[in-house]
Design a protein around this motif. Structure first.
Motif, PDB file in Angstrom:
ATOM      1  N   UNK A 190       0.799  -1.230   0.000  1.00 39.97           N
ATOM      2  CA  UNK A 190       0.000   0.000   0.000  1.00 39.97           C
ATOM      3  C   UNK A 190       0.829   1.276   0.000  1.00 39.97           C
ATOM      4  N   UNK A 191       1.939   1.295   0.729  1.00 44.32           N
ATOM      5  CA  UNK A 191       2.766   2.507   0.780  1.00 44.32           C
ATOM      6  C   UNK A 191       3.417   2.782  -0.561  1.00 44.32           C
ATOM      7  N   UNK A 192       3.869   1.723  -1.231  1.00 45.00           N
ATOM      8  CA  UNK A 192       4.526   1.875  -2.521  1.00 45.00           C
ATOM      9  C   UNK A 192       3.585   2.498  -3.548  1.00 45.00           C
ATOM     10  N   UNK A 193       2.272   2.265  -3.400  1.00 45.46           N
ATOM     11  CA  UNK A 193       1.312   2.833  -4.335  1.00 45.46           C
ATOM     12  C   UNK A 193       0.788   4.182  -3.867  1.00 45.46           C
ATOM     13  N   UNK A 194       0.385   4.267  -2.592  1.00 46.95           N
ATOM     14  CA  UNK A 194      -0.263   5.489  -2.108  1.00 46.95           C
ATOM     15  C   UNK A 194       0.703   6.672  -2.035  1.00 46.95           C
ATOM     16  N   UNK A 195       1.902   6.461  -1.487  1.00 44.95           N
ATOM     17  CA  UNK A 195       2.860   7.558  -1.367  1.00 44.95           C
ATOM     18  C   UNK A 195       3.201   8.177  -2.710  1.00 44.95           C
ATOM     19  N   UNK A 196       3.613   7.386  -3.716  1.00 45.28           N
ATOM     20  CA  UNK A 196       3.894   7.954  -5.033  1.00 45.28           C
ATOM     21  C   UNK A 196       2.652   8.513  -5.738  1.00 45.28           C
ATOM     22  N   UNK A 197       1.487   7.908  -5.514  1.00 49.11           N
ATOM     23  CA  UNK A 197       0.270   8.463  -6.122  1.00 49.11           C
ATOM     24  C   UNK A 197      -0.009   9.855  -5.565  1.00 49.11           C
TER      25      UNK A 197
END
Length: 238
Positions: A190-197
């Motif tokens: 989740x962090x890999x997707x949410x942070x960059x998004x």
């Protein structure tokens, strides 16, 4: 609390490196006039595998190097990590992923202007489905994250030579990417997707479109569910 703070710093650093190198390889493959433009899915899968290895190696001396909220939650559910550290770890992981994405934007700064494909630009930061079917996409993320977290827990029962574990984890990520990543881009984190998004949403990136927030719940909820199911399955083992 002091230990959690130090370990959270490790999570921040490790996830930053993970995203810098992971999103970095996607940027190299996707953005116009990059020397690695068009290198393809194998390069991306290998690049993400190596990114995980480096993220773990640079942060493992500070803590467990989960670098992934689904791993942290799964480990806590399996009794391998204290629940008191879950929220600090997740905050550190998301912050590290955000900053890693910002650094990718800076590193490839001239190439955003050269790239007109909005989907390719977003794909450099966050995942998206090859075929948009929320139920199927959700299941894909659950399966991929289950494989990740269950394997990581199984590794704790094995006897790896000191220093070898990160290499095996990198091989696991590469395997998931090559075998299961074609449906959703295998966030499995989740962090890999949410942070960059989030970085994509707030940065003044040339030629960017929307951040596809309508899809963003899939790599969050699906990955957490996958991690919890993996913990439950692991607890059933003798």
């Amino acid at each position: 609390m002091g230990d959690i703070f130090v370990q959270s710093i490790g999570e921040f650093i490790g996830t930053l490196v993970l995203v810098l190198l992971g999103d970095g390889v996607v940027a190299g493959v996707s953005l116009k006039k990059s020397k690695s433009e068009g290198a393809g899915w194998i390069a991306i899968s290998l690049g993400w595998g190596f990114a995980v290895i480096m993220g773990v190696y640079v942060s493992g001396f500070l803590g467990p190097a989960h670098l992934n909220p689904a791993v942290t939650i799964g480990m806590a559910a399996a009794g391998k990590f204290g629940w008191s550290g879950v929220i600090p770890f997740i905050i550190a992981q998301v912050a590290g992923a955000f900053l890693g994405a910002v650094l990718v934007w800076i590193h490839y700064y001239p190439h955003w202007q050269e790239t007109k494909d909005q989907a390719a630009i977003l794909g450099t930061f966050a995942t998206g489905p090859a075929i948009r079917n929320y139920a199927a996409n959700f299941v894909s993320e659950v399966i991929g994250t289950f494989m990740l977290v269950f394997a990581l827990m199984a590794f704790t029962r094995g006897r790896f030579t000191d220093g070898l574990n990160p290499l095996v984890v990198g091989a696991l990520i590469t395997s998931i990417g090559l075998s299961l990543g074609g449906t959703t881009g295998y966030a499995i984190n989740p962090a890999r997707d949410f942070g960059p998004r989030l970085a994509h949403a707030v940065l003044p990136i040339a030629n960017k479109g929307g951040s596809d927030w309508s899809y963003s719940w899939v790599p969050i909820v699906g990955d957490v569910v996958g991690g919890l199911l993996a913990a439950g399955a692991f607890l059933l083992l003798p």
